[in-house]
Design a protein around this motif. Structure first.
Motif, PDB file in Angstrom:
ATOM      1  N   MET A   9      19.738  21.558 -12.292  1.00  0.00           N
ATOM      2  CA  MET A   9      19.464  22.996 -12.273  1.00  0.00           C
ATOM      3  C   MET A   9      19.445  23.567 -13.684  1.00  0.00           C
ATOM      4  O   MET A   9      18.615  24.423 -14.001  1.00  0.00           O
ATOM      5  CB  MET A   9      20.510  23.726 -11.429  1.00  0.00           C
ATOM      6  N   LYS A  10      20.354  23.095 -14.535  1.00  0.00           N
ATOM      7  CA  LYS A  10      20.372  23.564 -15.928  1.00  0.00           C
ATOM      8  C   LYS A  10      19.065  23.200 -16.623  1.00  0.00           C
ATOM      9  O   LYS A  10      18.494  24.017 -17.341  1.00  0.00           O
ATOM     10  CB  LYS A  10      21.554  22.955 -16.684  1.00  0.00           C
ATOM     11  N   HIS A  11      18.596  21.959 -16.381  1.00  0.00           N
ATOM     12  CA  HIS A  11      17.310  21.553 -16.977  1.00  0.00           C
ATOM     13  C   HIS A  11      16.171  22.418 -16.443  1.00  0.00           C
ATOM     14  O   HIS A  11      15.280  22.817 -17.194  1.00  0.00           O
ATOM     15  CB  HIS A  11      17.025  20.067 -16.697  1.00  0.00           C
ATOM     16  N   ILE A  24      16.282  25.762 -18.144  1.00  0.00           N
ATOM     17  CA  ILE A  24      15.756  25.659 -19.509  1.00  0.00           C
ATOM     18  C   ILE A  24      14.233  25.602 -19.485  1.00  0.00           C
ATOM     19  O   ILE A  24      13.562  26.287 -20.267  1.00  0.00           O
ATOM     20  CB  ILE A  24      16.361  24.436 -20.247  1.00  0.00           C
ATOM     21  N   ASP A  25      13.686  24.779 -18.569  1.00  0.00           N
ATOM     22  CA  ASP A  25      12.224  24.696 -18.441  1.00  0.00           C
ATOM     23  C   ASP A  25      11.624  26.059 -18.091  1.00  0.00           C
ATOM     24  O   ASP A  25      10.608  26.466 -18.664  1.00  0.00           O
ATOM     25  CB  ASP A  25      11.829  23.673 -17.369  1.00  0.00           C
ATOM     26  N   LEU A  26      12.250  26.758 -17.160  1.00  0.00           N
ATOM     27  CA  LEU A  26      11.749  28.071 -16.754  1.00  0.00           C
ATOM     28  C   LEU A  26      11.856  29.086 -17.898  1.00  0.00           C
ATOM     29  O   LEU A  26      10.951  29.913 -18.089  1.00  0.00           O
ATOM     30  CB  LEU A  26      12.498  28.572 -15.520  1.00  0.00           C
ATOM     31  N   GLN A  27      12.939  29.006 -18.658  1.00  0.00           N
ATOM     32  CA  GLN A  27      13.087  29.910 -19.806  1.00  0.00           C
ATOM     33  C   GLN A  27      11.981  29.659 -20.830  1.00  0.00           C
ATOM     34  O   GLN A  27      11.439  30.599 -21.406  1.00  0.00           O
ATOM     35  CB  GLN A  27      14.466  29.727 -20.455  1.00  0.00           C
ATOM     36  N   GLU A  28      11.648  28.387 -21.052  1.00  0.00           N
ATOM     37  CA  GLU A  28      10.562  28.054 -21.985  1.00  0.00           C
ATOM     38  C   GLU A  28       9.229  28.574 -21.467  1.00  0.00           C
ATOM     39  O   GLU A  28       8.419  29.101 -22.237  1.00  0.00           O
ATOM     40  CB  GLU A  28      10.504  26.535 -22.218  1.00  0.00           C
ATOM     41  N   VAL A  52       8.828  31.147 -19.485  1.00  0.00           N
ATOM     42  CA  VAL A  52       8.863  32.605 -19.626  1.00  0.00           C
ATOM     43  C   VAL A  52       8.528  32.999 -21.063  1.00  0.00           C
ATOM     44  O   VAL A  52       7.737  33.920 -21.293  1.00  0.00           O
ATOM     45  CB  VAL A  52      10.248  33.171 -19.194  1.00  0.00           C
ATOM     46  N   LYS A  53       9.120  32.292 -22.044  1.00  0.00           N
ATOM     47  CA  LYS A  53       8.826  32.591 -23.449  1.00  0.00           C
ATOM     48  C   LYS A  53       7.345  32.409 -23.742  1.00  0.00           C
ATOM     49  O   LYS A  53       6.736  33.229 -24.426  1.00  0.00           O
ATOM     50  CB  LYS A  53       9.652  31.690 -24.366  1.00  0.00           C
ATOM     51  N   LYS A  54       6.752  31.326 -23.230  1.00  0.00           N
ATOM     52  CA  LYS A  54       5.321  31.083 -23.451  1.00  0.00           C
ATOM     53  C   LYS A  54       4.498  32.193 -22.806  1.00  0.00           C
ATOM     54  O   LYS A  54       3.546  32.700 -23.409  1.00  0.00           O
ATOM     55  CB  LYS A  54       4.897  29.723 -22.902  1.00  0.00           C
ATOM     56  N   LEU A  55       4.850  32.563 -21.587  1.00  0.00           N
ATOM     57  CA  LEU A  55       4.118  33.646 -20.907  1.00  0.00           C
ATOM     58  C   LEU A  55       4.261  34.964 -21.662  1.00  0.00           C
ATOM     59  O   LEU A  55       3.306  35.731 -21.756  1.00  0.00           O
ATOM     60  CB  LEU A  55       4.607  33.786 -19.463  1.00  0.00           C
ATOM     61  N   GLU A  56       5.450  35.231 -22.192  1.00  0.00           N
ATOM     62  CA  GLU A  56       5.637  36.457 -22.975  1.00  0.00           C
ATOM     63  C   GLU A  56       4.782  36.430 -24.236  1.00  0.00           C
ATOM     64  O   GLU A  56       4.173  37.439 -24.606  1.00  0.00           O
ATOM     65  CB  GLU A  56       7.120  36.631 -23.334  1.00  0.00           C
ATOM     66  N   THR A  57       4.730  35.264 -24.890  1.00  0.00           N
ATOM     67  CA  THR A  57       3.893  35.117 -26.082  1.00  0.00           C
ATOM     68  C   THR A  57       2.424  35.325 -25.723  1.00  0.00           C
ATOM     69  O   THR A  57       1.691  36.048 -26.423  1.00  0.00           O
ATOM     70  CB  THR A  57       4.094  33.719 -26.711  1.00  0.00           C
TER      71      THR A  57
END
Length: 134
Positions: free
Chosen positions: A91-93, A96-100, A102-107
């Motif tokens: 779940m932690k992995h 982390i994948d989802l956070q990455e 989200v960052k890409k989508l925000e960019t």
């Protein structure tokens, strides 16, 4: 190295001196456990008819049975905990994948907003030029 503890305990009405590297409190808990087991057996008429050697063997078998049952339970709990630990790690992995992502989508969103603003300015410029030509 731990110090060896020597303590007196009462088991089945008799005083015994026992030693171990565990605390006095622990040694007394062991004696209390043995007393409970003896008390359980004394409640049975069939136990009273057995000779002392057979009583001791029966008591030892019962204590060993308790030990192995608890040991098996502990193994099951360890397996459960290992499985839960693995799931938490997965779940932690995933987080982390989802956070990455989200960052890409925000960019990407920021880039699209910048492009939209630029396009809107261009439209306004072109509309102004078109009005001025008329």
């Amino acid at each position: 190295m731990k110090n060896r503890n020597v303590t007196e305990v009462l088991i089945d009405g008799r005083k015994y001196t026992i030693c171990g590297f565990e605390s006095d409190e622990y040694l007394h808990k062991i004696a209390a456990y043995i007393n409970r087991k003896i008390s359980e057996f004394k409640k049975r008429d069939s136990y009273q008819r057995l000779n002392p050697e057979m009583r001791n063997v029966l008591l030892a078998i019962n204590i060993a049975d308790d030990y192995y049952k608890q040991n098996r339970k502990a193994g099951e709990y360890r397996s459960e905990n290992q499985l839960k630990d693995k799931m938490v790690l997965e779940m932690k992995h995933e987080i982390i994948d989802l956070q990455e992502k989200v960052k890409k989508l925000e960019t990407d969103r920021d880039a699209l907003e910048t492009s939209l603003e630029s396009s809107e300015k261009k439209i306004i410029e072109l509309e102004t030029k078109l009005k001025n030509k008329r």
